[in-house]
Write a protein that holds these residues in place. Structure first.
Motif, short mmCIF file in Angstrom:
data_model
loop_
_atom_site.label_atom_id
_atom_site.label_comp_id
_atom_site.label_asym_id
_atom_site.label_seq_id
_atom_site.Cartn_x
_atom_site.Cartn_y
_atom_site.Cartn_z
N ASP A 415 0.89 -1.21 0.14
CA ASP A 415 -0.10 0.04 0.09
C ASP A 415 0.77 1.27 0.00
N GLU A 416 0.25 2.39 0.18
CA GLU A 416 1.00 3.81 -0.03
C GLU A 416 1.94 3.91 0.96
N ASP A 417 2.26 3.36 2.08
CA ASP A 417 3.09 3.30 3.21
C ASP A 417 4.28 2.48 3.02
N ASP A 418 4.14 1.65 1.90
CA ASP A 418 5.52 0.94 1.66
C ASP A 418 6.54 1.64 0.86
N CYS A 419 7.50 1.53 1.39
CA CYS A 419 8.69 1.89 0.68
C CYS A 419 9.33 1.11 -0.49
N MET A 420 9.27 1.29 -1.47
CA MET A 420 9.64 0.26 -2.78
C MET A 420 11.26 -0.05 -2.59
N VAL A 421 12.10 0.85 -2.24
CA VAL A 421 13.36 0.71 -2.05
C VAL A 421 13.54 -0.54 -1.07
N SER A 422 12.86 -0.45 0.11
CA SER A 422 12.97 -1.27 1.03
C SER A 422 12.40 -2.80 0.65
N ILE A 423 11.27 -2.62 -0.09
CA ILE A 423 11.01 -3.92 -0.57
C ILE A 423 11.84 -4.66 -1.52
N ALA A 424 12.38 -3.76 -2.45
CA ALA A 424 13.61 -4.59 -3.25
C ALA A 424 14.79 -5.20 -2.31
N LYS A 425 14.99 -4.30 -1.29
CA LYS A 425 16.05 -4.67 -0.55
C LYS A 425 15.61 -6.01 0.23
N PHE A 426 14.36 -6.17 0.49
CA PHE A 426 13.78 -7.32 1.29
C PHE A 426 14.01 -8.54 0.59
N TYR A 427 13.47 -8.57 -0.85
CA TYR A 427 13.88 -9.72 -1.75
C TYR A 427 15.32 -9.87 -2.09
N LEU A 428 16.17 -8.90 -2.23
CA LEU A 428 17.46 -9.13 -2.57
C LEU A 428 18.23 -9.84 -1.43
N GLU A 429 17.92 -9.48 -0.39
CA GLU A 429 18.24 -10.12 1.04
C GLU A 429 18.16 -11.44 0.97
N PHE A 430 16.99 -11.98 0.69
CA PHE A 430 16.34 -13.20 0.64
C PHE A 430 17.13 -14.23 -0.40
#
Ligand code: SF4
Length: 511
Positions: A415-430
């Motif tokens: 949703d509007e509150d999610d930071c997409m840079v953090s989302i990319a970081k989450f998946y990359l960390e995985f």
């Protein structure tokens, strides 16, 4: 909660002397996780949601004894606040078409007779009695079924290739090593309907000329393993596994192999190595497993959901299946719908349905009335799609063209509150954690990619870093050995494509 609820229902029925007249059965998942635990009363099809153990008394005393529905346990439609008593009338289920999940939530998965009573093992009987292996393969090819594990390779063609290889021993492998964050499609099928997978593996064995099957399953799925074991024992007792199945000349047995939770072991060659007791590392293809797989023998690998589609295709016909979906993606797809969405759950929808229908009609829209921002399909190998793609029909080709992929079926809404840079970081960390380390672009490249991304997300990056992210992503994609590395930069690239403003904002913050 569910175990206590079941015990309370049984005890209350016993209090009224009804223990022999009313059965309390535990099924697999109904899919509507958001509203669990669910109690369904048959034969009147009443669907109670968010049931607590204490509600058992009211359900027995009111519904079972007096025939009065317990109003406050019925689903409340958020559109008009009216109570709905049958799942058929709930938006969550209305647009679903359940083929792979047809029995989940409806039968007792630990009772083979319930599976048999719902057309179970009829497809295996039909194949052994009426069709040559090549005729069954033609039927699967005609249905248009493609592998549901992520690759989307045509299933019938895969079977045909293995059928044509001459060998004294061949193997059927079921890939139940589901590892995407937020994905639980295969687990639910094995927990809710294990016989559908066993039956399909036997059909596959008949088609390719294999007498042995192996299920490679995550050790972290204890209930799925338990039910699979019970199902294997029951199938053997009923003469549906073992020697001379159903009086034919066909022998087939299935063993279980446990995976230790490595994401890379979902890749066919890594999976086979792991089953052989070796390190779960991918190798170059060719040779493909269809020529040289488990123990060097021709091996056909399909995932759980692919197999679960096979019996209905044989029972109802290739044309029936091919009539569902889009031109190049036939049938349905199971998705684990998660994230900032009202109706979290497991859904099965026809190919060609739009993201908007999935998110707003089935998913009930975004939590707390917030704005939709993006949806990630395909797990860590996929990409984030923006609202511009909400009306894109979901199929293999459209998702690829949109910069994402079908993957095995994870679907996470932001949703509007999610930071997409953090989302990319989450998946990359995985993916960084899950890289097997065999090849340099994936092992080192993803580490450097993560460091740059981390620095940007902490407000320490520069414009040049954003360029580096893109260039390094393409190098990793082009030079990694297996699918894990080749797709690992996808969340970075798709967020760079669709949310560059957010990257720029992090960099501006640095100035
Ligand atoms: Fe291992 Fe990554 Fe190379 Fe695949 S791409 S072989 S996971 S290091």
């Amino acid at each position: 909660q569910s175990d206590l609820l079941k015990a309370n229902l049984k005890n209350r029925l016993a209090d009224h002397g009804l223990q022999n007249e009313v059965q309390v059965l535990q099924t697999g998942c109904f899919g509507f996780c958001e509203k669990g635990p669910i109690v369904k009363i048959q034969p009147d099809n009443t669907f109670y949601v968010s049931v607590e153990p204490k509600d058992a008394i009211e359900i027995v005393d009111e519904h079972i004894l007096k025939g009065r529905k317990v109003e406050h346990l019925l689903f409340k439609d958020p559109k008009n606040d009216k109570r709905v008593d049958d799942s058929k009338h709930m938006d969550f289920y209305k647009k679903q078409v359940r083929i792979a999940l047809r029995n989940c939530g409806f039968i007792n998965p630990e009772n083979i007779e319930e599976y048999i009573g719902n057309d179970g093992y009829a497809a295996l009987g039909t194949c052994l009695e009426n069709y040559k292996p090549t005729e069954v393969i033609d039927l699967i090819k005609k249905s248009g079924l493609r592998g549901r594990g992520g690759g989307g390779f045509p299933t019938g063609l895969k079977w045909e290739i293995t059928n044509k290889v001459e060998a004294d021993q061949k193997y059927v492998v079921c890939n139940a090593d589901e590892g995407d964050p937020g994905a639980f499609m295969d687990r639910s099928i094995l927990e809710g309907d294990p016989h559908s997978v066993i039956e399909a593996m036997a059909i596959c064995g008949y088609c390719i000329g294999a007498s042995k099957g192996l299920v490679y399953i995550r050790a972290e799925y204890p209930l799925a393993i338990k039910r699979l074991k019970v199902a294997l024992e029951q199938a053997a007792e009923y003469g549906l596994l073992g020697e001379k199945i159903l009086g034919s000349d066909f022998d087939f047995e299935i063993e279980i192999r446990y995976g230790a939770g490595a994401f890379v072991c979902g890749e066919e060659t890594a999976l086979i190595h792991s089953m052989e007791g070796l390190r779960g590392e991918p190798t170059f293809k060719p040779p493909f497993p269809s020529e040289s797989g488990y123990m060097g023998k021709p091996t056909n690998v399909n995932n759980v959901e692919t197999f679960a589609n096979i019996p209905p295709i044989i029972n109802k016909g290739a044309d029936w299946f091919a009539g569902i979906g889009t031109e190049k993606s036939k049938g349905t797809k199971v998705f684990a719908l998660a994230g900032k969405i009202n109706n979290v759950g497991l859904i099965e929808v026809p190919m060609g349905i739009t993201l908007r229908e999935v998110i707003y009609d089935i998913g009930g829209g975004i939590k707390d009335g917030k704005e939709f921002k993006a949806v990630q399909t395909g797990g860590p190998s996929g990409g984030c799609l923006t609202k511009d793609f909400l009306d894109t029909p979901i199929d293999y080709d459209n998702l690829l063209a949109a910069g994402s992929m079908m993957g095995s079926g994870g679907m996470i809404v932001m949703d509007e509150d999610d930071c997409m840079v953090s989302i990319a970081k989450f998946y990359l960390e995985f993916t960084l954690d899950e890289s097997c380390g065999k090849c340099t672009p994936c092992r080192i490249g993803n580490k450097r990619l993560f460091e740059i991304l981390d620095s940007i997300s902490q407000g320490k990056g520069t414009k040049e870093d954003i360029d580096k992210l893109r260039r390094l992503s393409y190098v990793i994609k082009d030079s990694s050995l297996c699918g894990l590395g080749q797709t690992s930069p996808n969340p970075v690239l798709s967020t760079l494509d669709h949310f560059i403003d957010e990257y720029n904002a992090h960099v501006e913050h640095h100035k």
